[in-house]
Enzyme design. Structure first.
Site, PDB file in Angstrom:
ATOM      1  N   ASP A  31      -6.405 -80.217  -7.309  1.00  0.00           N
ATOM      2  CA  ASP A  31      -7.472 -81.162  -7.003  1.00  0.00           C
ATOM      3  C   ASP A  31      -7.888 -81.997  -8.211  1.00  0.00           C
ATOM      4  O   ASP A  31      -7.604 -81.662  -9.357  1.00  0.00           O
ATOM      5  CB  ASP A  31      -8.712 -80.408  -6.515  1.00  0.00           C
ATOM      6  CG  ASP A  31      -8.569 -79.871  -5.102  1.00  0.00           C
ATOM      7  OD1 ASP A  31      -7.453 -79.933  -4.546  1.00  0.00           O
ATOM      8  OD2 ASP A  31      -9.572 -79.381  -4.552  1.00  0.00           O
ATOM      9  N   HIS A  74      -6.848 -76.884 -10.202  1.00  0.00           N
ATOM     10  CA  HIS A  74      -7.296 -78.247 -10.476  1.00  0.00           C
ATOM     11  C   HIS A  74      -6.397 -78.893 -11.521  1.00  0.00           C
ATOM     12  O   HIS A  74      -5.941 -78.229 -12.443  1.00  0.00           O
ATOM     13  CB  HIS A  74      -8.736 -78.252 -10.967  1.00  0.00           C
ATOM     14  CG  HIS A  74      -9.728 -77.862  -9.921  1.00  0.00           C
ATOM     15  ND1 HIS A  74      -9.957 -76.555  -9.574  1.00  0.00           N
ATOM     16  CD2 HIS A  74     -10.541 -78.616  -9.131  1.00  0.00           C
ATOM     17  CE1 HIS A  74     -10.885 -76.498  -8.621  1.00  0.00           C
ATOM     18  NE2 HIS A  74     -11.243 -77.732  -8.335  1.00  0.00           N
TER      19      HIS A  74
END
Length: 239
Positions: free
Chosen positions: A55, A200
């Protein structure tokens, strides 16, 4: 007359309460025990496969080093991109796609969806989807809300935008300062065959320097999955 006014007030209160519940209740899917009853939203796929999702990108300092790690591992992943970051780094979006990775929508900006109405969210999702498709040459399928917190507005908007919401079944809390092996250990403790991993690329609000730990964690998670006979790849190959 007073009775009619009181009755109308009660029904108005009921309507407002129902609307508020419809907006807030989907946020309960952030809780892992709730997501277990929604395997599609949790990202439960083929039992011999693990989906790797990343992400908050793209980012000029972290995208290419992470892409290099994935190339060395021989793994393709799904990148959930933010529209405002993609506008500042269009070449990175193109490079992610050129290296065979899948592009997903993480929203225009990294804000909770609970504070937004359905139509403004729909405009944001359509804008982000169109940008990613234009830059990456592939139309996104998946939507993951910022912070993984859904709302009634977000569910309606992603459906109207032609996107499918998906969260995760294992994560590493990798925005916190910690060694890569600790991030990987937390992921692997939760991960089951057919699961979806959330890490992430460049976590919004993350501690400085966590990107190096994240790259180490990615390599360790991939190695552990392969030892267990699991294939690591994109969401589009997962279901």
């Amino acid at each position: 007359m007073q009775d009619r006014c009181a009755s109308a007030s009660r029904w108005a209160a009921v309507g407002l309460g129902a609307a508020a519940a419809g907006q807030v209740l989907p946020a309960a899917t952030w809780i892992p025990s709730v997501r277990r009853f929604l395997p599609g939203l949790q990202g439960s796929g083929r039992p011999g496969h693990v989906a790797l999702t990343l992400d908050d990108g793209p980012h000029p300092d972290t995208t290419r080093p992470l892409l290099d790690v994935l190339s060395r591992c021989g793994v393709r992943a799904t990148f959930f991109l933010l529209g405002e970051r993609a506008t500042r780094a269009p070449d990175l979006v193109r490079e992610i796609a050129a290296r065979g990775h899948e592009l997903g929508v993480h929203g225009w900006s990294h804000e909770y969806t609970l504070g937004h109405g359905p139509r403004p969210l729909l405009r944001q999702l359509r804008r982000t989807t169109a940008l990613i498709e234009d830059l990456g040459g592939q139309r996104p399928t998946w939507y993951r809300p910022p912070y993984g917190v859904l709302s009634g507005s977000a569910l309606w908007a992603c459906h109207r935008a032609g996107l499918r919401p998906v969260l995760w079944s294992a994560w590493g809390r990798d925005w916190e300062p910690q060694p890569g092996r600790q991030i990987a250990a937390r992921v692997l403790e939760q991960l089951r065959p057919g699961g979806t991993v959330l890490l992430h690329e460049a976590p919004v609000g993350g501690s400085p320097g966590v990107d190096g730990s994240i790259r180490v964690a990615v390599g360790l998670v991939v190695q552990a999955c392969r030892r267990d006979g699991l294939v690591v790849g994109r969401l589009c190959d997962h279901f």
